[in-house]
Write an enzyme that holds these catalytic residues in place. Structure first.
Site, short mmCIF file in Angstrom:
data_model
loop_
_atom_site.label_atom_id
_atom_site.label_comp_id
_atom_site.label_asym_id
_atom_site.label_seq_id
_atom_site.Cartn_x
_atom_site.Cartn_y
_atom_site.Cartn_z
N ARG A 82 0.82 -1.22 0.00
CA ARG A 82 0.00 0.00 0.00
C ARG A 82 0.85 1.26 0.00
NH1 ARG A 82 -3.26 -0.41 5.07
NH2 ARG A 82 -1.39 -1.50 5.69
N ASN A 110 -6.00 -2.79 2.02
CA ASN A 110 -6.01 -4.24 2.18
C ASN A 110 -7.46 -4.70 2.28
OD1 ASN A 110 -3.23 -4.53 2.25
ND2 ASN A 110 -3.11 -4.50 4.48
#
Length: 93
Positions: free
Chosen positions: A23, A41
């Site tokens: 990320r 996520n």
């Protein structure tokens, strides 16, 4: 700057993509590429992202997702085109 209309693509990345900095690396890449959107996520172990921007910049962001950061092991990438929402900036919700 181009007058080319913006595009939006939703991406779901499969493989070893959580716990490897995916990320944060994705957010850095998007900021460097002037792509707006977000990355998160998902409970199933995948990572989901939305990219908005020029066709070329979004295509490059999607292509980056096919390998991700150094410790990721991407096994697949699903993409779907969506209606542009006019997002600005890139975030990790």
């Amino acid at each position: 700057m181009s007058n080319e209309p913006a595009v939006r693509v939703r991406v779901v990345i499969h493989g070893r993509v959580q716990g490897v900095g995916f990320r944060y690396s994705c957010a850095d890449m998007a900021d460097d590429s002037a792509v707006s959107g977000w990355v998160r996520n998902r409970p199933d172990g995948t990572v989901e992202a939305v990219f908005e921007g020029s066709r070329d910049a979004v295509a490059a962001a999607v292509a980056w997702c096919a390998h991700g950061p150094a410790y990721a092991a991407v096994s697949g990438v699903e993409t779907s085109d969506e209606q542009v929402e006019g997002l600005s900036g890139f975030r990790i919700p």
